[in-house]
Write a protein that holds these residues in place. Structure first.
Motif, short mmCIF file in Angstrom:
data_model
loop_
_atom_site.label_atom_id
_atom_site.label_comp_id
_atom_site.label_asym_id
_atom_site.label_seq_id
_atom_site.Cartn_x
_atom_site.Cartn_y
_atom_site.Cartn_z
N SER A 67 13.05 -7.17 -3.48
CA SER A 67 12.24 -7.26 -4.70
C SER A 67 12.39 -5.97 -5.51
N VAL A 68 11.89 -6.00 -6.73
CA VAL A 68 11.83 -4.78 -7.55
C VAL A 68 11.03 -3.75 -6.76
N THR A 69 11.41 -2.48 -6.82
CA THR A 69 10.73 -1.46 -6.02
C THR A 69 9.40 -1.06 -6.66
N PRO A 70 8.41 -0.71 -5.83
CA PRO A 70 7.15 -0.19 -6.39
C PRO A 70 7.39 1.02 -7.29
N GLU A 71 8.37 1.83 -6.94
CA GLU A 71 8.71 3.03 -7.74
C GLU A 71 9.09 2.63 -9.17
N MET A 72 9.90 1.57 -9.29
CA MET A 72 10.30 1.10 -10.62
C MET A 72 9.09 0.57 -11.39
N VAL A 73 8.24 -0.20 -10.71
CA VAL A 73 7.05 -0.76 -11.36
C VAL A 73 6.16 0.37 -11.87
N GLY A 86 8.93 -10.37 -10.66
CA GLY A 86 9.32 -11.53 -9.87
C GLY A 86 10.60 -11.29 -9.09
N GLY A 87 10.84 -12.16 -8.12
CA GLY A 87 12.08 -12.12 -7.33
C GLY A 87 11.90 -11.46 -5.99
N GLY A 88 12.14 -12.22 -4.93
CA GLY A 88 12.16 -11.66 -3.57
C GLY A 88 10.81 -11.26 -3.00
N ILE A 89 9.71 -11.80 -3.55
CA ILE A 89 8.37 -11.46 -3.03
C ILE A 89 7.98 -12.52 -2.00
N ARG A 90 7.96 -12.12 -0.73
CA ARG A 90 7.75 -13.11 0.34
C ARG A 90 6.61 -12.77 1.28
N ASP A 91 5.99 -11.61 1.13
CA ASP A 91 4.93 -11.24 2.08
C ASP A 91 3.84 -10.42 1.40
N THR A 92 2.71 -10.30 2.11
CA THR A 92 1.54 -9.64 1.50
C THR A 92 1.79 -8.17 1.22
N LYS A 93 2.55 -7.49 2.08
CA LYS A 93 2.75 -6.04 1.88
C LYS A 93 3.53 -5.79 0.58
N THR A 94 4.65 -6.52 0.43
CA THR A 94 5.45 -6.36 -0.80
C THR A 94 4.59 -6.63 -2.02
N ALA A 95 3.84 -7.73 -1.98
CA ALA A 95 3.00 -8.12 -3.11
C ALA A 95 1.95 -7.05 -3.43
N SER A 96 1.25 -6.58 -2.38
CA SER A 96 0.21 -5.55 -2.58
C SER A 96 0.79 -4.26 -3.14
N ASP A 97 1.95 -3.86 -2.62
CA ASP A 97 2.59 -2.62 -3.08
C ASP A 97 2.96 -2.70 -4.57
N LEU A 98 3.43 -3.87 -4.99
CA LEU A 98 3.82 -4.03 -6.41
C LEU A 98 2.60 -3.99 -7.32
N VAL A 99 1.50 -4.58 -6.84
CA VAL A 99 0.26 -4.57 -7.63
C VAL A 99 -0.33 -3.16 -7.70
N LYS A 100 -0.31 -2.48 -6.55
CA LYS A 100 -0.80 -1.08 -6.55
C LYS A 100 0.01 -0.21 -7.49
#
Length: 250
Positions: free
Chosen positions: A184-190, A204-218
């Protein structure tokens, strides 16, 4: 929904829920009945919108049927996510009126938009002005859109594009790793894009689990798009966990 109802709805949802889940239904992958059921299921678990489209969706008649069929059973907005002018169909509430800003083909930056705009007006779709940025390479969006993919480890380039989009008057930026992307897109880029851009940030793209999702939102994402996860057999239960996680995190 007319005027800027969908945009206002997304912003008010964003304030209430902290971050939003958009579920992408690819009209060429999903059959009508399963799409209707999926739309109802994801509305129940807290999704805020259904996106219909995808970079390789070319069957306009099938897409129109899917949109019309889904609309009967849900209250959340249906937003078209076109890969080309074939992605503009009636009965949806809004459209991500997107420019693929890092394409090397002017067709995907302004020409498809000019060809599609009269239909957007005719069908009464609310245009959501969106800068669509393809991150990385090797995905359908990258190939079909002739994108010069922004490297995952170059967040400042993405931020520069997002800022340009803002200066051009676009109120949405969509960072796309691509359908079924390996990462997925890196949290650093977001985080870097978030500092530069003060509009609505979709990832969007490659988000498959809660950790990845939470990190992107944070890191600052306003909405996450999940699609292939469900097509490839991901469960609604798992998606419900991801939804809960992103609506808590930050």
């Amino acid at each position: 929904m007319t005027g800027n109802k969908v945009e206002s709805f997304l912003k008010s949802e964003r304030k209430k829920k902290n971050a939003l889940l958009f579920v992408l239904i690819d009209s060429e992958e999903s059959k009508l009945e399963s799409s209707q059921k999926l739309a109802q299921d994801v509305e129940k678990i807290g999704a805020s919108a259904i996106l219909v489209g995808g970079s390789s969706a070319t069957d306009q008649i099938e897409m129109a049927k899917v949109v019309k069929g889904i609309k009967k059973g849900i209250k959340i907005p249906i937003i078209l996510f076109p890969g080309n002018i074939t992605g503009v169909v009636p009965d949806a509430d809004a459209i991500l009126f997107s420019s693929l800003m890092n394409s090397e083909n002017p067709y995907f930056i302004t020409q498809a938009q000019a060809l599609g705009a009269p239909s957007v007006l005719k069908f009464g779709l609310e245009p959501l002005p969106t800068a669509y940025l393809v991150i990385g390479d090797g995905t359908s969006a990258w190939f079909v859109g002739s994108a010069r993919g922004i490297p995952f480890e170059k967040p400042k380039i993405a931020a520069a594009y997002a800022l340009a989009a803002q200066f051009l008057g676009m109120r949405f930026v969509y960072l796309e790793a691509g359908s079924g992307a390996k990462s997925s897109v890196t949290p650093e880029m977001v985080k870097t894009v978030r500092k530069a851009f003060n509009g609505f940030l979709i990832v969007g793209g490659g988000i498959r689990d809660t950790k990845t999702a939470s990190d992107l939102v944070k890191a600052g994402a306003d909405a996450l798009v999940i699609g292939t996860f469900l097509e490839k057999g991901g469960s609604i239960k798992k998606l419900a966990e991801i939804t809960k996680a992103i609506q808590r995190s930050k």
